[in-house]
Design a protein around this motif. Structure first.
Motif, PDB file in Angstrom:
ATOM      1  N   PRO A  16      49.981  20.140  14.294  1.00 36.88           N
ATOM      2  CA  PRO A  16      50.465  19.018  15.101  1.00 36.88           C
ATOM      3  C   PRO A  16      50.448  17.696  14.334  1.00 36.88           C
ATOM      4  CG  PRO A  16      49.034  20.391  16.433  1.00 36.88           C
ATOM      5  CD  PRO A  16      48.973  20.943  15.027  1.00 36.88           C
ATOM      6  N   ILE A  20      54.023  15.695  13.675  1.00 36.00           N
ATOM      7  CA  ILE A  20      54.336  14.375  14.208  1.00 36.00           C
ATOM      8  C   ILE A  20      54.857  13.472  13.090  1.00 36.00           C
ATOM      9  CG2 ILE A  20      53.204  12.310  15.131  1.00 36.00           C
ATOM     10  CD1 ILE A  20      51.586  14.697  16.772  1.00 36.00           C
ATOM     11  N   SER A 362      51.789  10.772  19.511  1.00 33.21           N
ATOM     12  CA  SER A 362      51.275  11.991  18.937  1.00 33.21           C
ATOM     13  C   SER A 362      50.534  12.848  19.954  1.00 33.21           C
ATOM     14  CB  SER A 362      50.330  11.648  17.802  1.00 33.21           C
ATOM     15  OG  SER A 362      49.235  10.931  18.299  1.00 33.21           O
ATOM     16  N   TYR A 396      41.237  18.292  31.128  1.00 34.70           N
ATOM     17  CA  TYR A 396      40.525  19.329  30.374  1.00 34.70           C
ATOM     18  C   TYR A 396      40.458  20.550  31.292  1.00 34.70           C
ATOM     19  CZ  TYR A 396      37.280  21.533  27.182  1.00 34.70           C
ATOM     20  OH  TYR A 396      36.709  22.391  26.290  1.00 34.70           O
ATOM     21  N   PRO A 397      40.949  21.715  30.843  1.00 34.81           N
ATOM     22  CA  PRO A 397      41.161  22.796  31.813  1.00 34.81           C
ATOM     23  C   PRO A 397      39.889  23.460  32.332  1.00 34.81           C
ATOM     24  CG  PRO A 397      41.798  23.504  29.597  1.00 34.81           C
ATOM     25  CD  PRO A 397      41.482  22.048  29.507  1.00 34.81           C
ATOM     26  N   ASP A 398      38.828  23.468  31.544  1.00 31.40           N
ATOM     27  CA  ASP A 398      37.616  24.163  31.966  1.00 31.40           C
ATOM     28  C   ASP A 398      36.545  23.157  32.387  1.00 31.40           C
ATOM     29  OD1 ASP A 398      38.272  27.085  30.945  1.00 31.40           O
ATOM     30  OD2 ASP A 398      38.903  25.678  29.399  1.00 31.40           O
ATOM     31  N   TYR A 408      36.664  16.976  22.554  1.00 33.76           N
ATOM     32  CA  TYR A 408      38.052  17.430  22.564  1.00 33.76           C
ATOM     33  C   TYR A 408      38.998  16.227  22.546  1.00 33.76           C
ATOM     34  CZ  TYR A 408      42.387  19.349  24.667  1.00 33.76           C
ATOM     35  OH  TYR A 408      43.679  19.689  24.940  1.00 33.76           O
ATOM     36  N   LYS A 412      41.444  15.214  19.424  1.00 36.31           N
ATOM     37  CA  LYS A 412      42.886  15.232  19.664  1.00 36.31           C
ATOM     38  C   LYS A 412      43.480  13.819  19.583  1.00 36.31           C
ATOM     39  CE  LYS A 412      46.058  17.739  22.668  1.00 36.31           C
ATOM     40  NZ  LYS A 412      46.281  18.448  23.929  1.00 36.31           N
TER      41      LYS A 412
ATOM     42  N   TYR B  38      50.808  18.923  25.436  1.00 36.46           N
ATOM     43  CA  TYR B  38      50.997  19.942  24.396  1.00 36.46           C
ATOM     44  C   TYR B  38      51.500  19.299  23.115  1.00 36.46           C
ATOM     45  CZ  TYR B  38      50.198  23.472  27.919  1.00 36.46           C
ATOM     46  OH  TYR B  38      49.615  24.242  28.879  1.00 36.46           O
ATOM     47  N   GLN B  39      51.081  19.871  21.984  1.00 34.36           N
ATOM     48  CA  GLN B  39      51.454  19.307  20.693  1.00 34.36           C
ATOM     49  C   GLN B  39      52.237  20.323  19.860  1.00 34.36           C
ATOM     50  OE1 GLN B  39      47.458  17.980  19.317  1.00 34.36           O
ATOM     51  NE2 GLN B  39      48.362  15.954  19.471  1.00 34.36           N
ATOM     52  N   PRO B 121      40.234  24.008  23.807  1.00 26.65           N
ATOM     53  CA  PRO B 121      41.467  24.769  24.025  1.00 26.65           C
ATOM     54  C   PRO B 121      42.632  24.137  23.267  1.00 26.65           C
ATOM     55  CG  PRO B 121      40.657  23.796  26.083  1.00 26.65           C
ATOM     56  CD  PRO B 121      39.689  23.461  25.040  1.00 26.65           C
ATOM     57  N   PHE B 122      43.430  24.974  22.635  1.00 28.80           N
ATOM     58  CA  PHE B 122      44.529  24.503  21.804  1.00 28.80           C
ATOM     59  C   PHE B 122      45.817  24.609  22.611  1.00 28.80           C
ATOM     60  CE2 PHE B 122      47.339  25.476  17.902  1.00 28.80           C
ATOM     61  CZ  PHE B 122      47.580  24.136  17.673  1.00 28.80           C
ATOM     62  N   LYS B 123      46.403  23.455  22.900  1.00 26.28           N
ATOM     63  CA  LYS B 123      47.648  23.406  23.667  1.00 26.28           C
ATOM     64  C   LYS B 123      48.784  23.118  22.702  1.00 26.28           C
ATOM     65  CE  LYS B 123      47.355  21.192  27.686  1.00 26.28           C
ATOM     66  NZ  LYS B 123      47.100  20.124  28.701  1.00 26.28           N
TER      67      LYS B 123
END
Lengths: 455, 455
Positions: A16, A20, A362, A396-398, A408, A412, B38-39, B121-123
């Motif tokens: 990624p 970008i 990004s 954050y999904p979890d 995270y 990112k 998402y990236q 988690p990798f999106k």
């Protein structure tokens, strides 16, 4: 644990982070192309080998990636050819298709194939990968992108002028201080004519091309070896020693080429281009360079090459005029002129010179912390409101530990996180944290949208 | 005239007209992906055949495009294999690389290879062409684009919810009224368990899948042929006859699957997803469809498929949850969920249903008529001013007849032309003509910029 998988040598994955930056380059180039009235086309990765073979010289043919025929690929193979290891013949019988080697030949094929549907002059750009079975080394890949822009069906030198304006604008946009060199095949032909060695034009140009690297003495030695007469070499000396501004060089060449119709035509072309550009105030340096001879086998007029001033990575853009590119496919006398930007080398230059700006698109502008199932569900609705306003946001999904979620966001590159706990939900006020400063503030949904929409 | 060149069957060229429409689809999809956090990544067109082989079943292996090794590709070939036409063995020895067949396996390979540099988690999203040596037919190509979006390293069902939101938003943006179907592998397993035929889950699903096409009677016949007992088939009837709203289907299935732990888990997952989405008001129709069984060999939870309501072109998007995709490359127990948009089919649907809007970024906003050398030169300066203001403008490069120049603007879809003759230059006032209405007006440079900048 099994062995880690790998990719074929000379190829690359793009993360990624790299994507970008690469997209920034592609978009910058594309936007300039569009502003100048060029339109996109794309051609298939695979072309018939009959389209590709013989267009790039013997070396090029060797570097084509060939695709094995489906089904019984052995059916046409003679046993005797197998026993003799007759590689070329067998490959031609087993493989009908190959991966494209550049964008110019597929473009010529496209123009001939679709000539009844095309409005000429046809101004097209094309940004796609090409493949070459070259030995991989630093800065040389087996899969890389070309960004080509060509006009076909127009003899006007205004096209050359505009292509140089495109070069100037692209590299200005990208922040690369570049050296644009220009030459003309007709001038080279005129010089060969002047010294009485028209048949040796390629040897002469190859030798001239080495001037900077090996010096005048060695160039002259090489010319002797190539069979040039003493007289010819002597006549060539003023050309090799040509120095000064464009005007000075031009005046000197005018004397030298006085008896060569072709040479004078080349000079006139060059002069027109320089005069035009002079008025338009380029931001990058443009200079005549007689040692420039790239692609001599098909260029017929202008030859252009660009390198970055502060980098040792070589050519980052190049091209020229070719009077009969589509002739190889049966459509003669259609003149074209075009240039090709090497996106991968431009990336390397920008990386080396640290020219990439911090890009804001990004990643998400905002991450919502996940406090649990109920809070998570609430966040989904909140996210939809944010996204409806065009804001890039994620949850954050979890329901992991806070520290993990923060890490995270940090990794990112997400600058803001939003705490949406039970209390916040009840109040309708959420805690917004700036990841850089650590500052926190309470905001409601409308304030939140206001804050990020204006970004 | 030589024979017109061609391209390999099943591949396509894209004209500017098609490219602009295709890019509209890609950009719409990409923008939604980005908005959801998402990236992008990209992987090479060529993968090692060891990465690809065995991942898509026997049929898939047959459809891989293989690339002939460079150099002496015959060196490892046994004469006896040649004489026996031992195609698979010979192909494996002559070809180390193949073209990617989808984006999922390269993504799994990427994740394992780069796992130390990835934040989970990798999106990620990935928009690239894939190649399959399928028999070409309407709507089926040998080179086509996939637009994949996956989360890897998170078990949360919020990911499924968000992927369906992405589907909903993408098709809403594109104006395609779509039917989103969802199923769950665990429910299918539960049903097979319930009728006492866990080993026959695939036969059962294949048969169910044909229900709409061939009817209940024929499905039951097929189940007999597959060796299901009379009792099992009888127990399956309520499932086959399942009808009604989600709630009704759900209640019925809850009864049926009461003793299957797996089946109940599948139902719970489905319920959570439905409940979440219910509150978020989807713009497209979402329904449970037990006949949905795509990719059953690797999906372990949700299975998703989308088709356009008003079109006969089949699936335009699909995906699901796979609990162990990276296991094949030595990294077990990493759960992923993702979907893939079929850009080429979406294009076909939008074409068939006439859903493309007239796009304004397709071509230059303005063409300057070329009245001659001097006027042309003047126009170059004018163009630079327009472009500096971000206006897409071009000069007809040759001094051709007015009619020809107008025809060029017309065919290229340029709505305005500007006359810059000697008189106009002296006055500083140019004649602007609207190509649609034929209206003309006199404008100076500032007015011109004002008119087009606001577009």
């Amino acid at each position: 644990m099994a062995q880690k998988p790998t990719i074929p040598k000379g190829t690359r994955d793009f993360s990624p982070f790299e994507m970008i930056r690469r997209n920034y380059i592609f978009d910058s180039i594309k936007n300039v192309f569009i502003k100048y009235g060029y339109q996109p086309i794309e051609t298939p990765a695979m072309e018939n080998l009959s389209t590709l073979t013989g267009k790039y010289g013997e070396e090029g043919d060797r570097l084509l990636f060939k695709i094995l025929n489906s089904g019984d690929f052995l059916k046409n193979i003679d046993r005797s050819d197998f026993e003799d290891s007759n590689l070329n013949k067998i490959a031609a019988q087993m493989c009908e298709k190959g991966l494209r080697y550049d964008l110019t030949v597929p473009f010529a094929r496209y123009v001939v194939q679709n000539r009844n549907d095309i409005t000429f002059p046809f101004k097209r750009y094309q940004i796609q990968p090409v493949w070459r079975a070259d030995r991989p080394q630093k800065g040389r890949y087996r899969e890389f992108y070309q960004c080509d822009v060509d006009v076909i069906g127009s003899n006007s030198l205004l096209n050359e002028v505009e292509l140089i304006l495109i070069i100037d604008e692209v590299f200005y946009e990208l922040g690369i201080n570049s050296a644009i060199k220009i030459n003309n095949r007709k001038i080279l032909a005129g010089i060969a004519e002047y010294i009485g060695q028209s048949d040796k034009i390629i040897d002469i140009t190859v030798a001239i091309d080495k001037l900077e690297k090996i010096g005048l003495e060695k160039v002259n030695e090489e010319l002797v070896q190539k069979g040039l007469s003493k007289e010819s070499i002597s006549k060539l000396q003023p050309v090799l020693k040509l120095e000064g501004s464009f005007k000075e060089k031009f005046a000197k060449l005018r004397e030298i080429l006085n008896d060569s119709e072709t040479g004078l035509k080349g000079l006139d072309e060059l002069k027109l281009i320089f005069n035009q550009l002079d008025k338009l105030e380029l931001k990058n340096n443009l200079a005549l360079d007689l040692t420039l001879a790239r692609g001599l086998n098909y260029y017929t007029g202008a030859i252009i090459e660009v390198s970055a001033q502060d980098s040792k990575i070589g050519s980052i853009c190049g091209g020229g005029r070719y009077d009969d590119l589509t002739g190889i496919f049966g459509l003669p006398e259609v003149s074209g002129v075009g240039i090709s930007f090497g996106a991968d080398r431009i990336y390397d230059v920008m990386n080396d010179l640290d020219l990439f700006k911090e890009e804001s698109v990004s990643t998400s502008q905002l991450m919502l912390v996940n406090f649990g199932e109920e809070e998570g569900k609430f966040c989904l609705g909140l996210l939809q409101e944010l996204r409806k306003a065009g804001i890039r946001a994620e949850l954050y999904p979890d329901t992991a530990k806070m520290k993990k979620q923060m890490r995270y966001a940090d990794l990112k590159g997400i600058n803001s996180v939003l705490m949406v706990g039970e209390e916040e939900i009840n109040e309708g006020l959420f805690t917004l944290k700036n990841m850089k400063t650590g500052d926190q503030e309470k905001v409601d949904l409308n304030q939140l949208i206001g804050l990020f929409k204006s970004e």
